[in-house]
Design a protein around this motif. Structure first.
Motif, PDB file in Angstrom:
ATOM      1  N   LEU A   1       0.830  -1.206   0.000  1.00  0.00           N
ATOM      2  CA  LEU A   1       0.000   0.000   0.000  1.00  0.00           C
ATOM      3  C   LEU A   1       0.868   1.262   0.000  1.00  0.00           C
ATOM      4  O   LEU A   1       0.356   2.373  -0.025  1.00  0.00           O
ATOM      5  CB  LEU A   1      -0.939   0.018   1.222  1.00  0.00           C
ATOM      6  CG  LEU A   1      -1.891  -1.177   1.371  1.00  0.00           C
ATOM      7  CD1 LEU A   1      -2.703  -1.057   2.657  1.00  0.00           C
ATOM      8  CD2 LEU A   1      -2.830  -1.252   0.179  1.00  0.00           C
ATOM      9  N   GLY A   2       2.192   1.060   0.091  1.00  0.00           N
ATOM     10  CA  GLY A   2       3.108   2.208   0.109  1.00  0.00           C
ATOM     11  C   GLY A   2       3.113   2.937   1.443  1.00  0.00           C
ATOM     12  O   GLY A   2       3.382   4.127   1.517  1.00  0.00           O
ATOM     13  N   LEU A   3       2.772   2.211   2.530  1.00  0.00           N
ATOM     14  CA  LEU A   3       2.713   2.847   3.858  1.00  0.00           C
ATOM     15  C   LEU A   3       3.857   2.310   4.724  1.00  0.00           C
ATOM     16  O   LEU A   3       3.833   1.149   5.132  1.00  0.00           O
ATOM     17  CB  LEU A   3       1.365   2.541   4.520  1.00  0.00           C
ATOM     18  CG  LEU A   3       0.125   2.973   3.719  1.00  0.00           C
ATOM     19  CD1 LEU A   3      -1.155   2.402   4.329  1.00  0.00           C
ATOM     20  CD2 LEU A   3       0.035   4.494   3.631  1.00  0.00           C
ATOM     21  N   PRO A   4       4.863   3.138   5.042  1.00  0.00           N
ATOM     22  CA  PRO A   4       6.044   2.638   5.754  1.00  0.00           C
ATOM     23  C   PRO A   4       5.898   2.526   7.273  1.00  0.00           C
ATOM     24  O   PRO A   4       6.712   1.861   7.907  1.00  0.00           O
ATOM     25  CB  PRO A   4       7.128   3.667   5.399  1.00  0.00           C
ATOM     26  CG  PRO A   4       6.386   4.922   5.103  1.00  0.00           C
ATOM     27  CD  PRO A   4       5.034   4.514   4.564  1.00  0.00           C
ATOM     28  N   ALA A   5       4.873   3.164   7.860  1.00  0.00           N
ATOM     29  CA  ALA A   5       4.763   3.086   9.323  1.00  0.00           C
ATOM     30  C   ALA A   5       3.350   3.369   9.804  1.00  0.00           C
ATOM     31  O   ALA A   5       2.763   4.397   9.465  1.00  0.00           O
ATOM     32  CB  ALA A   5       5.721   4.096   9.961  1.00  0.00           C
ATOM     33  N   ILE A   6       2.818   2.420  10.587  1.00  0.00           N
ATOM     34  CA  ILE A   6       1.508   2.611  11.229  1.00  0.00           C
ATOM     35  C   ILE A   6       1.595   1.945  12.595  1.00  0.00           C
ATOM     36  O   ILE A   6       2.195   0.871  12.736  1.00  0.00           O
ATOM     37  CB  ILE A   6       0.374   1.965  10.390  1.00  0.00           C
ATOM     38  CG1 ILE A   6       0.075   2.848   9.187  1.00  0.00           C
ATOM     39  CG2 ILE A   6      -0.870   1.710  11.218  1.00  0.00           C
ATOM     40  CD1 ILE A   6      -1.163   2.458   8.421  1.00  0.00           C
ATOM     41  N   LYS A   7       1.012   2.608  13.593  1.00  0.00           N
ATOM     42  CA  LYS A   7       1.042   2.017  14.928  1.00  0.00           C
ATOM     43  C   LYS A   7      -0.190   1.122  15.078  1.00  0.00           C
ATOM     44  O   LYS A   7      -1.313   1.563  14.789  1.00  0.00           O
ATOM     45  CB  LYS A   7       0.983   3.136  15.957  1.00  0.00           C
ATOM     46  CG  LYS A   7       2.014   2.956  17.075  1.00  0.00           C
ATOM     47  CD  LYS A   7       1.725   3.885  18.193  1.00  0.00           C
ATOM     48  CE  LYS A   7       2.696   5.054  18.191  1.00  0.00           C
ATOM     49  NZ  LYS A   7       2.473   5.929  19.355  1.00  0.00           N
ATOM     50  N   ALA A   8       0.056  -0.131  15.509  1.00  0.00           N
ATOM     51  CA  ALA A   8      -1.054  -1.083  15.601  1.00  0.00           C
ATOM     52  C   ALA A   8      -1.232  -1.561  17.035  1.00  0.00           C
ATOM     53  O   ALA A   8      -0.256  -1.689  17.785  1.00  0.00           O
ATOM     54  CB  ALA A   8      -0.779  -2.279  14.696  1.00  0.00           C
ATOM     55  N   LYS A   9      -2.491  -1.834  17.400  1.00  0.00           N
ATOM     56  CA  LYS A   9      -2.758  -2.472  18.688  1.00  0.00           C
ATOM     57  C   LYS A   9      -2.977  -3.955  18.416  1.00  0.00           C
ATOM     58  O   LYS A   9      -3.771  -4.317  17.539  1.00  0.00           O
ATOM     59  CB  LYS A   9      -4.008  -1.867  19.322  1.00  0.00           C
ATOM     60  CG  LYS A   9      -4.291  -2.444  20.701  1.00  0.00           C
ATOM     61  CD  LYS A   9      -5.366  -1.662  21.401  1.00  0.00           C
ATOM     62  CE  LYS A   9      -6.730  -2.206  21.031  1.00  0.00           C
ATOM     63  NZ  LYS A   9      -7.810  -1.645  21.847  1.00  0.00           N
ATOM     64  N   VAL A  10      -2.240  -4.788  19.120  1.00  0.00           N
ATOM     65  CA  VAL A  10      -2.394  -6.226  18.932  1.00  0.00           C
ATOM     66  C   VAL A  10      -3.555  -6.688  19.809  1.00  0.00           C
ATOM     67  O   VAL A  10      -3.613  -6.347  20.991  1.00  0.00           O
ATOM     68  CB  VAL A  10      -1.079  -6.958  19.295  1.00  0.00           C
ATOM     69  CG1 VAL A  10      -1.239  -8.459  19.143  1.00  0.00           C
ATOM     70  CG2 VAL A  10       0.074  -6.436  18.429  1.00  0.00           C
ATOM     71  N   ASP A  11      -4.520  -7.371  19.208  1.00  0.00           N
ATOM     72  CA  ASP A  11      -5.717  -7.742  19.951  1.00  0.00           C
ATOM     73  C   ASP A  11      -6.111  -9.175  19.616  1.00  0.00           C
ATOM     74  O   ASP A  11      -6.776  -9.435  18.622  1.00  0.00           O
ATOM     75  CB  ASP A  11      -6.854  -6.766  19.580  1.00  0.00           C
ATOM     76  CG  ASP A  11      -8.123  -7.037  20.373  1.00  0.00           C
ATOM     77  OD1 ASP A  11      -8.157  -8.046  21.117  1.00  0.00           O
ATOM     78  OD2 ASP A  11      -9.075  -6.259  20.240  1.00  0.00           O
ATOM     79  N   THR A  12      -5.669 -10.103  20.468  1.00  0.00           N
ATOM     80  CA  THR A  12      -5.945 -11.520  20.181  1.00  0.00           C
ATOM     81  C   THR A  12      -7.423 -11.840  20.396  1.00  0.00           C
ATOM     82  O   THR A  12      -7.905 -12.889  19.991  1.00  0.00           O
ATOM     83  CB  THR A  12      -5.089 -12.446  21.067  1.00  0.00           C
ATOM     84  OG1 THR A  12      -5.276 -12.038  22.428  1.00  0.00           O
ATOM     85  CG2 THR A  12      -3.630 -12.365  20.704  1.00  0.00           C
ATOM     86  N   GLY A  13      -8.155 -10.907  21.020  1.00  0.00           N
ATOM     87  CA  GLY A  13      -9.606 -11.101  21.203  1.00  0.00           C
ATOM     88  C   GLY A  13     -10.365 -10.831  19.911  1.00  0.00           C
ATOM     89  O   GLY A  13     -11.500 -11.238  19.745  1.00  0.00           O
ATOM     90  N   ALA A  14      -9.717 -10.134  18.980  1.00  0.00           N
ATOM     91  CA  ALA A  14     -10.384  -9.825  17.695  1.00  0.00           C
ATOM     92  C   ALA A  14      -9.953 -10.857  16.664  1.00  0.00           C
ATOM     93  O   ALA A  14      -8.784 -11.230  16.610  1.00  0.00           O
ATOM     94  CB  ALA A  14     -10.002  -8.427  17.230  1.00  0.00           C
ATOM     95  N   ARG A  15     -10.885 -11.322  15.867  1.00  0.00           N
ATOM     96  CA  ARG A  15     -10.564 -12.329  14.863  1.00  0.00           C
ATOM     97  C   ARG A  15      -9.778 -11.713  13.704  1.00  0.00           C
ATOM     98  O   ARG A  15      -8.664 -12.083  13.416  1.00  0.00           O
ATOM     99  CB  ARG A  15     -11.875 -12.934  14.339  1.00  0.00           C
ATOM    100  CG  ARG A  15     -11.830 -14.418  14.119  1.00  0.00           C
ATOM    101  CD  ARG A  15     -13.193 -14.909  13.631  1.00  0.00           C
ATOM    102  NE  ARG A  15     -13.320 -14.696  12.191  1.00  0.00           N
ATOM    103  CZ  ARG A  15     -12.722 -15.464  11.282  1.00  0.00           C
ATOM    104  NH1 ARG A  15     -11.995 -16.491  11.671  1.00  0.00           N
ATOM    105  NH2 ARG A  15     -12.867 -15.218  10.014  1.00  0.00           N
ATOM    106  N   THR A  16     -10.378 -10.711  13.097  1.00  0.00           N
ATOM    107  CA  THR A  16      -9.773 -10.135  11.885  1.00  0.00           C
ATOM    108  C   THR A  16      -9.066  -8.821  12.185  1.00  0.00           C
ATOM    109  O   THR A  16      -9.439  -8.104  13.101  1.00  0.00           O
ATOM    110  CB  THR A  16     -10.876  -9.802  10.839  1.00  0.00           C
ATOM    111  OG1 THR A  16     -12.139 -10.119  11.393  1.00  0.00           O
ATOM    112  CG2 THR A  16     -10.651 -10.507   9.556  1.00  0.00           C
ATOM    113  N   SER A  17      -8.070  -8.522  11.376  1.00  0.00           N
ATOM    114  CA  SER A  17      -7.387  -7.234  11.485  1.00  0.00           C
ATOM    115  C   SER A  17      -8.228  -6.164  10.807  1.00  0.00           C
ATOM    116  O   SER A  17      -8.955  -6.447   9.857  1.00  0.00           O
ATOM    117  CB  SER A  17      -6.025  -7.298  10.802  1.00  0.00           C
ATOM    118  OG  SER A  17      -5.179  -8.148  11.525  1.00  0.00           O
ATOM    119  N   ALA A  18      -8.098  -4.947  11.295  1.00  0.00           N
ATOM    120  CA  ALA A  18      -8.853  -3.840  10.703  1.00  0.00           C
ATOM    121  C   ALA A  18      -7.930  -2.642  10.525  1.00  0.00           C
ATOM    122  O   ALA A  18      -7.035  -2.407  11.331  1.00  0.00           O
ATOM    123  CB  ALA A  18     -10.024  -3.467  11.608  1.00  0.00           C
TER     124      ALA A  18
END
Ligand SMILES: Nc1ncnc2c1ncn2[C@@H]1O[C@H](COP(=O)(O)OP(=O)(O)OP(=O)(O)O)[C@@H](O)[C@H]1O
Ligand SMILES: [Mg+2]
Ligand SMILES: [Mg+2]
Length: 459
Positions: A18-35
């Protein structure tokens, strides 16, 4: 034993596809899919290869940093978010990069603008050999939004455009070629029947409806409006402009080109050469009118003529007078014009795209005919224009305000004389005679004119 690949409860990730070099993510094992946070989410592309386009603002603290991304759609799914609401979301496939590792994942697109993290890292995106340590933050190398500043000055990526082809005849040569040329350059060109569009006009809304549905937003519209529905066609085109679509030719310019009287007056004001032309309202002035253009032989032209249909030649003054009477009896609006005999049934069609004359053909009328229109049996061959002819054709298109124009000129000992400026010039004659990809050049011109998606265009 090597230690497992560990994720903390928050991580910096990148999306190379997607041409995006940096995004901060929250890891959430309670969620099935990534958003992933996305706005202005818009599907496009053919049904068997659908894509979606969306805006991303990777840094919640700097909303001016925004990018348009596109990705293949792999699914559309009902997703229930943490607040219990269910939403139908697009699912895209893309690679994620975290530290040294990169792997394909599926991500749903949704508006997360009120969330602290632009990305939610769900459990199906976590590979089998990875572990999550809820006590660690940034177990993998940290990135920074400064990476966006360091992005190499990329050539602007040509993004696929959604183009409406406004026509009643999607099957004719010109339309088929424009669709073909658009698709060959990666765009989606959808023919839309002008006469079937209806619209909702308001200060807050501008909608175009078709078969009971609102049409989606188009990046650009190519008008191929036939003379039989000029007035309604232009209303539809203005409506497309109101929804934010770029019009390859503007409605007002098309209107000027379709009214031969107005067009001649605009060209005359710019001192562009033309056969002497006269117009009157009252039948009392017919005799004088014929004299004004130098007497017989004389040409009569309906103001809205095309394909040479409303253009007639009167050999004698008597014939001219009876023709004028006949036209008036039919309530037809027409102008009288000096007959340029030295043209000898030939005229030159100059094809203007943007500020350039990209090609030209000379058309020769059939035996016994003075009109060189190909629809009237004329023949065409490629021709080289003089510098003066090029300049005149360019100025004529500019004066009427057209980006795409077919400027017809007669070659005379007194220099080029402009007959008319057409706003929907046909492609068949010129592409056949010159073997040039005129449709491709039109699409290329359009690409340069359509501004990148902006949020404003969608409100
Ligand atoms: N004043 C003139 N002197 C000599 N020939 C003319 C003159 N005006 C028109 N013609 C001939 O008649 C043809 C048709 O005229 P014109 O282009 O004005 O009409 P039209 O119906 O708008 O055609 P189109 O839009 O299909 O090109 C011209 O291509 C030219 O060959
Ligand atoms: Mg015309
Ligand atoms: Mg013409």
């Amino acid at each position: 034993m090597t230690s497992p690949f560990t994720l903390g409860w928050e991580e910096w990730v990148a999306f190379p596809d997607l041409g995006l070099p940096a995004i901060k993510a929250k890891v959430d094992t309670g969620a099935r899919t990534s958003a992933l946070h996305a706005s202005v989410i818009e599907p496009f592309g053919p049904a068997n290869k659908p894509q979606v386009r969306f805006l991303i603002q990777p840094n919640p603290d700097d909303l001016s940093l925004e990018f348009t991304c596109s990705a293949p759609i792999v699914d559309r799914r009902q997703v229930t978010s943490s607040n219990g609401e269910t939403e139908l979301r697009y699912v895209i496939a893309t690679h994620i990069k975290l530290g040294e590792r990169s792997w394909p994942i599926e991500v749903t697109l949704t508006n997360r603008e009120n969330m602290a993290y632009r990305m939610l890292f769900g459990r199906t995106s976590i590979a089998e050999d990875m572990v999550v340590d809820p006590n660690r933050s940034f177990a993998q190398p940290e990135l920074s939004f400064d990476l966006y500043k360091q992005l190499p000055k990329r050539k602007p990526v040509r993004r696929p455009l959604r183009i409406a082809l406004l026509t009643k005849e999607p099957e004719n040569y010109s339309c088929k070629r424009l669709i073909e040329a658009g698709e060959a350059r990666g765009h989606v060109v959808e023919p839309i029947d002008t006469s079937r569009c209806y619209m909702k006009i308001g200060a807050r809304v501008s909608e175009i409806h078709y078969d009971g549905e609102v049409l989606p937003r188009f990046d650009a519209v190519i008008p191929r409006i036939g003379p039989s529905i000029t007035s309604y066609g232009l209303a539809v085109l203005r409506q497309f402009a109101n929804t934010g679509a770029y019009c390859l030719n503007e409605p007002n310019a098309i209107a000027a080109s379709r009214d031969k009287l107005l067009a001649h007056q605009m060209l005359a004001r710019e001192r562009i050469g033309m056969p002497t032309t006269a117009f009157a309202n009252s039948p009392k002035d017919t005799k004088d009118l014929i004299s004004l253009v130098g007497g017989a032989p004389v040409i009569l032209k309906l103001l809205q003529s095309s394909q040479g249909k409303g253009v007639v030649l009167a050999d004698s003054r008597k014939a001219a007078e009876s023709l004028v009477d006949a036209f008036r009896g039919l309530d037809a609006h027409f102008l009288l014009q000096e007959f340029v005999a030295e043209a000898a049934g030939r005229d030159t069609r100059c094809f203007v795209v943007g500020n350039k004359v990209i090609s030209a053909i000379q058309r020769q009328a059939a035996e016994g005919e003075f009109r060189s229109n190909l629809h009237r049996g004329g023949t065409a061959e490629a021709v080289k224009l003089s510098k003066e002819e090029r300049a005149v054709a360019r100025r004529a298109a500019q004066t009427i305000g057209l980006n795409i124009a077919g400027v017809d000129i007669l070659r005379t000992s007194d220099g080029p004389k402009v007959l008319e400026v057409n706003s929907s010039p046909g492609l068949e004659g010129i592409e056949t005679a010159t073997s040039k990809d005129i449709a491709g050049q039109i699409i290329q011109h359009l690409e340069g004119k359509v501004r990148p998606l902006s949020r404003e265009a969608f409100v």
